[in-house]
Design a protein around this motif. Structure first.
Motif, short mmCIF file in Angstrom:
data_model
loop_
_atom_site.label_atom_id
_atom_site.label_comp_id
_atom_site.label_asym_id
_atom_site.label_seq_id
_atom_site.Cartn_x
_atom_site.Cartn_y
_atom_site.Cartn_z
N SER A 1 0.83 -1.15 -0.19
CA SER A 1 -0.07 0.02 0.09
C SER A 1 0.74 1.17 -0.07
O SER A 1 2.28 1.02 0.41
CB SER A 1 -0.90 0.05 1.28
N LEU A 2 0.40 2.32 -0.25
CA LEU A 2 0.92 3.60 -0.20
C LEU A 2 0.23 4.86 0.43
O LEU A 2 -1.10 5.14 0.17
CB LEU A 2 1.11 4.41 -1.72
N ARG A 3 0.70 5.48 1.52
CA ARG A 3 0.28 6.26 2.27
C ARG A 3 0.85 7.75 1.72
O ARG A 3 2.07 7.88 1.75
CB ARG A 3 0.48 6.47 3.61
N VAL A 4 -0.07 8.85 1.17
CA VAL A 4 0.18 10.15 0.74
C VAL A 4 -0.03 11.01 1.43
O VAL A 4 -1.14 11.07 2.21
CB VAL A 4 -0.25 10.02 -0.86
N LYS A 5 1.14 12.02 2.01
CA LYS A 5 0.63 13.18 2.72
C LYS A 5 1.13 14.38 2.31
O LYS A 5 2.30 14.26 1.60
CB LYS A 5 1.22 13.05 4.26
N SER A 6 0.85 15.36 2.57
CA SER A 6 1.28 16.76 1.96
C SER A 6 1.60 17.90 2.91
O SER A 6 0.78 17.81 3.96
CB SER A 6 0.29 17.47 0.83
N PHE A 7 2.62 18.46 2.71
CA PHE A 7 2.91 19.61 3.48
C PHE A 7 2.62 20.96 2.85
O PHE A 7 3.72 21.12 1.51
CB PHE A 7 4.42 19.72 3.97
N ASP B 1 1.02 13.46 -8.92
CA ASP B 1 2.62 13.23 -9.29
C ASP B 1 3.12 12.27 -8.51
O ASP B 1 3.97 11.27 -8.84
CB ASP B 1 3.28 14.53 -9.28
N VAL B 2 3.03 12.29 -7.14
CA VAL B 2 3.74 11.26 -6.27
C VAL B 2 3.29 9.93 -6.53
O VAL B 2 3.91 8.93 -6.54
CB VAL B 2 3.41 11.77 -4.61
N ILE B 3 2.02 9.79 -6.59
CA ILE B 3 1.27 8.49 -6.76
C ILE B 3 1.59 8.04 -8.08
O ILE B 3 2.22 6.85 -8.28
CB ILE B 3 -0.38 8.75 -6.90
N THR B 4 1.69 8.80 -9.35
CA THR B 4 2.22 8.36 -10.55
C THR B 4 3.63 7.90 -10.53
O THR B 4 4.21 6.76 -10.99
CB THR B 4 2.17 9.52 -11.73
N ALA C 1 2.83 -5.12 -10.17
CA ALA C 1 1.63 -4.46 -10.50
C ALA C 1 1.39 -3.23 -9.85
O ALA C 1 1.91 -2.92 -8.86
CB ALA C 1 0.54 -5.60 -10.24
N ALA C 2 0.64 -2.48 -10.68
CA ALA C 2 0.22 -0.97 -9.99
C ALA C 2 -0.84 -1.26 -9.12
O ALA C 2 -1.56 -2.11 -8.63
CB ALA C 2 -0.39 -0.21 -11.36
N LEU C 3 -0.65 -0.40 -8.02
CA LEU C 3 -1.53 -0.20 -6.88
C LEU C 3 -2.98 0.19 -7.50
O LEU C 3 -3.20 0.98 -8.33
CB LEU C 3 -0.94 0.70 -5.86
N SER C 4 -3.96 -0.47 -6.75
CA SER C 4 -5.21 -0.09 -6.89
C SER C 4 -5.59 0.99 -6.30
O SER C 4 -4.90 1.36 -5.17
CB SER C 4 -6.28 -1.18 -6.90
N THR C 5 -6.72 1.93 -6.35
CA THR C 5 -7.16 3.13 -5.59
C THR C 5 -7.49 2.46 -4.23
O THR C 5 -7.09 3.48 -3.48
CB THR C 5 -8.47 3.21 -6.22
N ASP C 6 -7.82 1.43 -3.88
CA ASP C 6 -8.05 0.89 -2.48
C ASP C 6 -6.63 0.70 -1.90
O ASP C 6 -6.67 0.75 -0.54
CB ASP C 6 -8.77 -0.41 -2.49
N GLN C 7 -5.50 0.71 -2.27
CA GLN C 7 -4.26 0.57 -1.89
C GLN C 7 -3.43 1.72 -1.50
O GLN C 7 -2.58 1.81 -1.02
CB GLN C 7 -3.37 -0.51 -2.87
#
Length: 238
Positions: free
Chosen positions: A81-87, A211-214, A226-232
């Motif tokens: 999974s991937l957790r994304v956070k912004s400052f 951009d980070v997700i891509t 495999a690419a991550l799904s939206t749920d991941q």
């Protein structure tokens, strides 16, 4: 490819930058002259320094960081999974300090990854840290290190495979790997207007996170995963 890279030790990042002032005429006189000198050979024939000023965000001496988005991989059982956070915000020093605080909580061996990061994101961050009187964290401080000691990944650099003439945009790589475009709303050339005219930081944050997700998805492709799904993918709110 990248078989020895542990994704859970990778932090993917992207920054968004703008000129320090909304228009060239608001620059202090000294900096107007310095901008004219700095960009003299970059401007098209007949283009004035004032007309070129909308691109000031790409130069750390004349721009500022308004958003830093990061993505951290994690794995539970066999699911990645991937957790994304912004400052983000108008106070650049506060934005950068929040990012530094995050890095200081991480391992010194954390791997930083960005698209064109070696030419843009990493040096830009270091320059703005120094300008703001902030200490460069160990993960970005490459002074005196041998090339193999620098824990930086650059997806554009990886795609070159040694071909130093090759520039490939994040958008093009996304298309090649059949990944949704991160430029479906705005692109980098529009950030100046969205910030200084529309005053829409939230829109810029969303763009930066895309951009980070891509970039993270492309990194997975380099590892033949495999690419991550939206749920991941989880967006961490403020």
């Amino acid at each position: 490819m990248l078989e020895n890279i542990d994704l859970q030790q990778v932090l993917v990042l992207d920054i968004e930058t703008v000129p320090q002032y909304p228009a060239f005429k608001e620059l202090p006189a000294e900096y107007q002259q310095l901008w004219d000198q700095k960009t003299r050979f970059q401007r098209r024939d007949g283009e004035t320094a004032a007309e070129f000023y909308s691109r000031a965000g790409i130069l750390a001496e004349f721009g500022k960081i308004i958003c830093i988005s990061v993505g951290i991989f994690s794995k539970k059982t066999e699911t990645l999974s991937l957790r994304v956070k912004s400052f983000y915000g108008d106070d650049e020093k506060e934005v950068i300090q929040s990012f530094i605080d995050l890095l200081n909580k991480q391992s010194d061996s954390l791997i930083l990854c960005a698209h064109n990061g070696k030419e843009f994101d990493f040096p830009y961050l270091c320059r703005r840290m120094l300008i703001n009187g902030l200490q460069i964290p160990v993960q970005l401080n490459i002074h005196g290190k041998k090339p193999w000691e620098i824990m930086h990944l650059d997806t554009m650099d990886l795609w070159k495979f040694g071909d130093y003439k090759n520039y490939t945009s994040l958008n093009l790589l996304a298309a090649v790997f059949n990944i949704p475009s991160p430029k479906d709303d705005i692109d980098g050339s529009m950030v100046h207007k969205v910030y200084w005219e529309d005053n829409d930081l939230e829109r810029i944050r969303i763009y930066c996170e895309k951009d980070v997700i891509t970039t993270a998805q492309i990194l997975l492709k380099f590892k033949s995963l495999a690419a991550l799904s939206t749920d991941q993918i989880t967006i961490v709110e403020r």
